[in-house]
Design an enzyme around this catalytic site. Sequence first.
Site, PDB file in Angstrom:
ATOM      1  N   ARG A   1      -3.501  -9.858   5.511  1.00 35.11           N
ATOM      2  CA  ARG A   1      -3.934  -9.960   4.103  1.00 35.11           C
ATOM      3  C   ARG A   1      -2.764  -9.508   3.240  1.00 35.11           C
ATOM      4  O   ARG A   1      -2.358  -8.345   3.281  1.00 35.11           O
ATOM      5  CB  ARG A   1      -5.169  -9.084   3.874  1.00 35.11           C
ATOM      6  CG  ARG A   1      -5.765  -9.199   2.478  1.00 35.11           C
ATOM      7  CD  ARG A   1      -7.028  -8.344   2.366  1.00 35.11           C
ATOM      8  NE  ARG A   1      -7.633  -8.471   1.052  1.00 35.11           N
ATOM      9  CZ  ARG A   1      -7.310  -7.706  -0.004  1.00 35.11           C
ATOM     10  NH1 ARG A   1      -6.398  -6.755   0.152  1.00 35.11           N
ATOM     11  NH2 ARG A   1      -7.896  -7.883  -1.167  1.00 35.11           N
TER      12      ARG A   1
ATOM     13  N   LYS B   1       0.817  -1.215   0.000  1.00 36.00           N
ATOM     14  CA  LYS B   1       0.000   0.000   0.000  1.00 36.00           C
ATOM     15  C   LYS B   1       0.850   1.264   0.000  1.00 36.00           C
ATOM     16  O   LYS B   1       2.063   1.233   0.225  1.00 36.00           O
ATOM     17  CB  LYS B   1      -0.972  -0.024   1.177  1.00 36.00           C
ATOM     18  CG  LYS B   1      -2.093  -1.043   0.988  1.00 36.00           C
ATOM     19  CD  LYS B   1      -3.163  -0.947   2.053  1.00 36.00           C
ATOM     20  CE  LYS B   1      -4.315  -1.919   1.761  1.00 36.00           C
ATOM     21  NZ  LYS B   1      -5.363  -1.865   2.790  1.00 36.00           N
TER      22      LYS B   1
END
Length: 381
Positions: free
Chosen positions: A364, A331
């Site tokens: 995740r 991210k």
Amino acid sequence: MGKDFTVKKILDSNIEQELAKVGFDSSYLHKGTNKYKYLNMKIFDLTLPQANILKQTALTVGADCAVHRDILTANVEKSDCILGGSVSQILKISDKLRKQPFSMKNLADILNEMTKIEPKVLPKLMGILNVTKNSFSDGGQFYDFNSAIEHLHKLIEDGADIIDIGAESTKPFSQAVSAQDQLKKIEPILLYIHKNNINIPISIDTRSSEVATKTMDLGASIINDVSGFDYDEKMLDVVAQFGKKVIIQHSQGNPGNMQVKPTYENVVDEIYFALKNKIKLAEEKGICKDNIIIDVGIGFGKTKAHNFELIKRIEEFKSLGCEVMLGISRKSLLNMNDEPNEVKDIYTTALSSLAIERNVDYLRVHNVKMHKKLIELMKNF
């Protein structure tokens, strides 16, 4: 000449073995450790009588409780409080509060529960399978069926505990994808999994109750709703009807606007209460708390500073009584938009080690193999 003392700090987590090493009474060892393990807790919205009772009770056992400075002059109606002390002191406070008025017995029960030590967990790995054209890190890479199936097998071979399949990118400024288009990509994969007796839990990354309904009919066991039920009002009822697990993620706004100057006065407290309210809503609909996983939503309406504050304090969210998932893989908080995924995975894994230390239940991730090795290493800590 005076004695040369040798002193070192020791960690709370090592206190029981350290007590044993100095010859502490073995019959009292477990109870004795409670005197050396310390807790700090924030208690919200106490009335003035409640805050005063808590503070005075804490002082009687040698602990302390920070309250708003104006409660003595009654210039505030309520006060948040910070209660700090050893586990032994908190238990004594709890016993004393049971005899007090103003519903303090209810607080005593909560404090007693808070003294229970969270068992150390090693997280389960949720491998990401994006069947989209525009996902932020691998958009289009697994869009066709054969590529998706090949990656599915790789994730399983690398050690994934769960596969999270998504056909709608929710990166900043992305557009919604219809339920029909999502199902066109997901259904064939679920049918392949069923036909080939692939025995691994499947999570579906979707905000659509229609997609959730169809995919749970086809064997999906988890719904991962990044909107936290805000996008589709039917989602709660659908998940409750099927009795499956649900991941409730926090998001400020939607993908179209969530990264336009996200603002919080206290990012941890605000997200804590938002998730608490979603959990309550889910339970009222009949969803068992054991079936709820919470996700603070790294990158979903947060600045870089917000994201790192949430990672540092992620263990505080365990107080909500649900399993906690963290998704930081590749991210933007890494600040590596132009780096290849192989480099992003290295730094993702480094941050994930902090999450493992903080006892998260699920990670995740894109690179399952690297995280599996990390978890093997961290079994020794």
